[in-house]
Each structure stands twice: as structure tokens, then as C-alpha cells.
Enzyme design. Structure first.
Site, PDB file in Angstrom:
ATOM      1  CE  LYS A  23      14.683   0.116  -5.210  1.00 53.53           C
ATOM      2  NZ  LYS A  23      13.610  -0.675  -5.393  1.00 53.53           N
ATOM      3  NE  ARG A  28       6.462   7.520  -3.800  1.00 51.90           N
ATOM      4  CZ  ARG A  28       6.692   5.908  -4.329  1.00 51.90           C
ATOM      5  NH1 ARG A  28       7.896   5.884  -4.511  1.00 51.90           N
ATOM      6  NH2 ARG A  28       5.953   4.967  -4.247  1.00 51.90           N
ATOM      7  N   GLY A  96       9.993  -2.017 -10.950  1.00 55.95           N
ATOM      8  CA  GLY A  96       8.162  -2.594 -10.254  1.00 55.95           C
ATOM      9  C   GLY A  96       7.920  -0.837  -9.858  1.00 55.95           C
ATOM     10  CB  SER A 169       0.524  -2.414  -3.142  1.00 57.14           C
ATOM     11  OG  SER A 169       1.949  -1.398  -4.309  1.00 57.14           O
ATOM     12  CG  ASP A 322      11.734  -3.925  -0.448  1.00 56.25           C
ATOM     13  OD1 ASP A 322      10.698  -4.322  -0.630  1.00 56.25           O
ATOM     14  OD2 ASP A 322      11.313  -2.526  -0.600  1.00 56.25           O
ATOM     15  CE  LYS A 349       7.546  -6.888  -2.146  1.00 58.02           C
ATOM     16  NZ  LYS A 349       6.838  -5.645  -2.606  1.00 58.02           N
ATOM     17  NE  ARG A 397      14.831  -3.801  -1.625  1.00 54.80           N
ATOM     18  CZ  ARG A 397      15.638  -2.992  -1.668  1.00 54.80           C
ATOM     19  NH1 ARG A 397      16.917  -2.687  -0.880  1.00 54.80           N
ATOM     20  NH2 ARG A 397      15.093  -1.586  -2.038  1.00 54.80           N
TER      21      ARG A 397
HETATM   22  C1  S3P Z   1       7.916   0.609  -2.869  1.00 58.32           C
HETATM   23  C2  S3P Z   1       6.535   0.114  -2.587  1.00 58.32           C
HETATM   24  C3  S3P Z   1       7.073  -1.991  -2.546  1.00 58.32           C
HETATM   25  C4  S3P Z   1       7.993  -1.804  -1.806  1.00 58.32           C
HETATM   26  C5  S3P Z   1       9.439  -1.241  -3.372  1.00 58.32           C
HETATM   27  C6  S3P Z   1       9.078   0.108  -3.416  1.00 58.32           C
HETATM   28  C7  S3P Z   1       7.753   2.394  -3.759  1.00 58.32           C
HETATM   29  O1  S3P Z   1       6.502  -1.737  -3.415  1.00 58.32           O
HETATM   30  O2  S3P Z   1       8.548  -3.152  -2.217  1.00 58.32           O
HETATM   31  O3  S3P Z   1       9.970  -1.681  -3.129  1.00 58.32           O
HETATM   32  O4  S3P Z   1       8.033   3.178  -4.125  1.00 58.32           O
HETATM   33  O5  S3P Z   1       6.666   2.221  -3.436  1.00 58.32           O
HETATM   34  P1  S3P Z   1       5.193  -2.248  -3.378  1.00 58.32           P
HETATM   35  O6  S3P Z   1       4.149  -1.850  -3.334  1.00 58.32           O
HETATM   36  O7  S3P Z   1       4.668  -3.587  -4.349  1.00 58.32           O
HETATM   37  O8  S3P Z   1       5.010  -3.107  -1.615  1.00 58.32           O
END
Ligand code: S3P
Length: 442
Positions: A23, A28, A96, A169, A322, A349, A397
Site C-alpha cells: 500500500k 507513492r 491517511g 511518522s 500496523d 490510526k 486491520r
Molecule cells: C504509512 C505510514 C504509517 C502507517 C501507514 C502507512 C506510509 O503511518 O501506519 O499505514 O505509507 O507512510 P504513520 O506515518 O502515521 O506512522
């Protein structure tokens, strides 16, 4: 309409299945393809709702994004700085990652972008990206507490910043680096704990100058130079280690199981779960390790195992953030106590996963404790009673973790709405049933 599913105790799982594409890498690939000059081709893209929302958003920002019949995605990008004002709200659904990375992208374009999402995304904190992006010159208008819907008023004259992340993060790190692409000079993010580095690896691959400096105290400074010439690339997306986590734990827990998951991404900043499970005594083999599309991958071979409780240090959290819900499920079958430290990020999350896991495990008859940001799961080596109905609250999840619980618990486990699984793992129930699981609609 909700989609309840029931998972009942399975006989041995067996077979070879490919889990969907990563994912993080899929989001990206679409974003960078949309920024690059010329054609990009993405193979193995995750076609889950989160990523499809990003594809639609990149189209709304002016890129050409097309899916060929063979599943390859072809993009023609706009060049760095060339995104166009979207004519409507961008609805990122449950994602997110989609929302936060895209806020970074548009923050340094001279137009206004409106963002929204589902009830889960609209409840999540956006201040963590708004704050650094405002320092670069963007303005944010959001609901109370920095929550969506909200607008990003991009700046025509961005300034580069050096920003130390207050939370570990990858999304915040990436948002700043992406804003830095259309900013003069050098934009730097400092992180105390290394988080997933797909942005850095892939940006470099598309032609950006990204440098990583290891500071003396263990922190890392990641810098991007503004206005790079990004050119179209071929991206091969590995299978998602965070999705592979579910069949992995299922195979470890269901007696007699023996399964293979080919081509799973093994980026060391993503593999904390596999390290932890091995420490617990899991039989996990990484066959045929190789590199695909700039990322390490391996074929995972998993056999049912007797697990023992362990301590999982806080420093490992970014590499398995995750995976705690499904690790907690594994821990409830283990002999002894598992203590997971440093889980504050679990509370923000897709849902409050800390609370959801605690509630769900208790409902399944597992003894759990909470001490600040530490979750403690007591196992006695026997399958927990199960027999509960779990509230999913739009969290994919949580749904998958408790369906895995049902595969090996004494009584079936129900999840009240499995629809959210489509965001990251389309076809989850069919894939698991193909291995021998017993998941059915109720
Ligand atoms: C992700 C970063 C993580 C992860 C999310 C995917 C990413 O989140 O929990 O599922 O692709 O950069 P955080 O940056 O909030 O830790």
C-alpha cells in the site's frame, strides 16, 4: 450496508498465494508518476480503495492515469510544480497516507485544495502535517482539532525548512519531503527513529537528489533538493508485508499449516513483526531473497508453530506499527506474557487500535492489561475461547486480525462490518478460504 463476516476454526492451512501489492509503495508510485515527466508504468499496484482514491486524486490534479487490461498502470506526469487546481473536493476515503502525502504535494503549489474522507479519516489528526507545511508557507483551514474536511491554501513562494519530527511518522516525513520538491533550496527532515523509507528510495529512483545523513546521536537527517527533474520510471510493487502479516499469523496458529507467500517486501524498516514472531519461536523462512524494483523481497514459508511470549521494545514500533493488532492475536495463543511497549501511535490510526485490540481480545476471553502505552497480553498456550462479535469501526486491520483469531480460537469470531478490508486487501476472505480458512458471510 454493513458486511458482517464469521470466521470459524479451520483445519490446516496449505498452499501458495500472492498477497496484494504494498500500500505504501502503491500510493507513492502513483504520486511520483504524476510528478514525473514522461511515462511511468506501475506493475503489481494494490487495487484497494485507498490507492484507487489516490489514483483519482492524481487525475483531479491533472495527471493522466490509466489502467491497462493486464493490470499495469500507466501514468503521464505533469513535471515537478505542474499540478493543477482540482475542480472539486479530493475525497481520500479511509486513507491517511493518501491525504497526508497529498497535502504535502499541494502545499507548495499556488492553488487551494479541499480534502475530505470517510468518518475514520475525518477523525484523524492533521495538525502533524499542517504545522510543518505552514512553516513552508501553506495555510490550512480545518475543523476543530485539525480534522478534515479542510483546505490547503498552497503557497506560491515556499521556503525550505529543517524540521525535527515530534512523532515517528513516515507520513509526516513524506509530506514535508514532497512539499520540498517544489521549493527552492534544501528541505530537511530529522527523525529520531527511522521510519519506512519508501519515499526516499523511490524519489531517488525517479531522479531526485535525496540525501540521508546519520547524526552522531542516532538521529537521521533526510534532505531533498528542490526542483529536481523527475522522469518516468517502471515501478514493480512487491507484495505488502503488512498484508502478508494476516496469512502469516493464521498459518502459525492453525495446527498443521504450511503455506508460502511469494514476493513479499522485506524492507528492513517494515519487518519488525517477522523478527518478533521469530523471537516467539515461529517457523518463518525467507526463501529466495532478491531485489525487485529497488526493494528487497523474499518468499515467506510459514509453518504452524508453538509461540512463547516476548517483550517487544518501543524502538521496534516504527517497523511494525500496523502489525500490532495481529501480533496481539498471536500473543494470545502463546505460552506466557507478551509486553508491547511504546504504542502511543496506535491510538491515532484508522481507529483507536489500542482500545479496539484490548476490547476485542477481552471479548474473546483473553487476559490483557494496559499500562500507559504498553499493552500486555497473557497467553497460556491454549486457543482462547473466541465466540465474540467485534466492532470494526472502519478499520481494515482490526477486521482482518479478528478473522484470524476466529481461524484458531475455540468458537467462531464475527466482525460486524468487513467492508473496510477492501481498502488494503481486496479479496482477503477468498484468499484465506483458498488456503483452507472458513470465513463466511452471516
Ligand atoms: C504509512 C505510514 C504509517 C502507517 C501507514 C502507512 C506510509 O503511518 O501506519 O499505514 O505509507 O507512510 P504513520 O506515518 O502515521 O506512522
Amino acid at each position: 450496508m454493513s458486511k458482517p463476516l464469521k470466521s470459524a476454526r479451520a483445519a490446516a492451512l496449505s498452499g501458495t498465494v500472492r498477497v496484494p501489492g504494498d500500500k505504501s509503495i502503491s500510493h507513492r508510485a502513483l504520486m511520483f508518476g504524476a510528478l514525473a515527466v514522461g511515462e511511468s508504468r506501475v506493475e503489481g499496484l494494490l487495487e484497494g480503495d485507498d490507492v484507487l482514491r489516490t489514483a483519482a486524486a492524481m487525475r483531479a490534479l491533472g495527471a493522466e492515469v490509466e489502467r491497462l487490461d493486464d493490470g499495469t498502470w500507466v501514468l503521464h506526469g505533469r513535471g515537478v510544480g505542474g499540478l493543477m487546481e482540482p475542480a472539486d473536493l479530493l475525497d481520500l476515503g479511509n486513507s491517511g497516507t493518501g491525504a497526508r502525502l497529498m497535502m504535502g504535494l499541494v502545499a507548495t503549489h499556488p492553488f487551494t485544495t479541499f480534502f475530505t474522507g470517510d468518518a475514520s479519516l475525518r477523525s484523524r489528526p492533521m495538525k502533524r502535517v499542517a504545522e510543518p507545511l505552514a512553516r513552508m508557507g501553506a495555510r490550512f483551514v480545518t475543523r476543530e482539532g485539525g480534522r478534515l474536511p479542510g483546505a490547503v491554501v498552497g503557497t506560491a513562494s515556499p521556503v525550505p525548512i529543517t524540521y525535527e519530527l515530534p512523532v515517528a511518522s513516515a507520513q509526516v516525513k513524506s509530506a514535508i519531503l514532497l512539499a520540498g520538491l517544489n521549493t527552492p533550496g534544501i528541505t530537511t527532515v530529522i527523525e529520531k527513529e527511522a521510519t519506512r523509507d519508501h519515499t526516499e528510495l523511490m524519489l531517488r529512483n525517479f531522479g531526485a537528489n535525496v540525501e540521508v545523513e546519520h547524526l552522531e546521536d542516532g538521529r537521521r537527517a533526510i534532505s531533498v533538493t528542490g526542483f529536481p527533474e523527475l522522469t518516468g520510471r517502471r515501478v514493480v510493487v512487491p507484495a505488502d508485508p503488512s498484508s502478508a502479516a494476516f496469512p502469516t499469523v493464521a498459518a502459525l496458529l492453525v495446527p498443521g499449516s504450511d503455506i508460502t507467500l511469494p514476493g513479499v517486501g522485506m524492507n528492513p524498516l517494515r519487518t519488525g513483526l517477522y523478527q518478533t514472531l521469530r523471537e516467539m519461536g515461529a517457523q518463518i523462512h525467507f526463501d529466495n531473497p532478491r531485489e525487485e524494483g529497488g526493494e528487497p523481497v523474499a518468499d515467506l514459508v510459514l509453518k504452524a508453530s508453538t509461540l512463547r511470549g516476548v517483550d517487544v521494545p518501543a524502538a521496534r514500533a516504527p517497523s511494525m506499527i500496523d502489525e500490532y493488532p495481529v501480533l496481539a492475536v498471536a500473543a494470545s495463543f502463546a505460552i506466557g506474557t507478551t509486553r508491547m511497549f511504546g504504542l502511543s501511535e496506535l491510538r491515532v490510526k484508522e481507529s483507536d487500535r489500542f482500545a479496539a485490540v484490548m476490547r476485542g481480545l477481552q471479548a474473546c476471553g483473553v487476559q490483557v492489561e494496559e499500562e500507559g502505552d504498553t499493552m500486555i497480553v497473557h497467553g497460556n498456550g491454549n486457543p482462547p475461547p473466541g465466540g465474540a462479535t467485534i466492532a470494526v469501526n472502519l478499520d481494515h486491520r482490526i477486521a482482518m486480525s479478528f478473522l484470524v483469531m476466529g481461524m484458531a480460537a475455540q468458537a467462531p469470531v464475527l466482525v460486524d462490518d468487513a467492508e473496510a478490508i477492501e481498502t488494503s486487501f481486496p479479496g482477503f476472505a477468498d484468499l484465506m478460504n483458498g488456503l483452507g480458512a472458513r470465513i463466511e458471510a452471516v
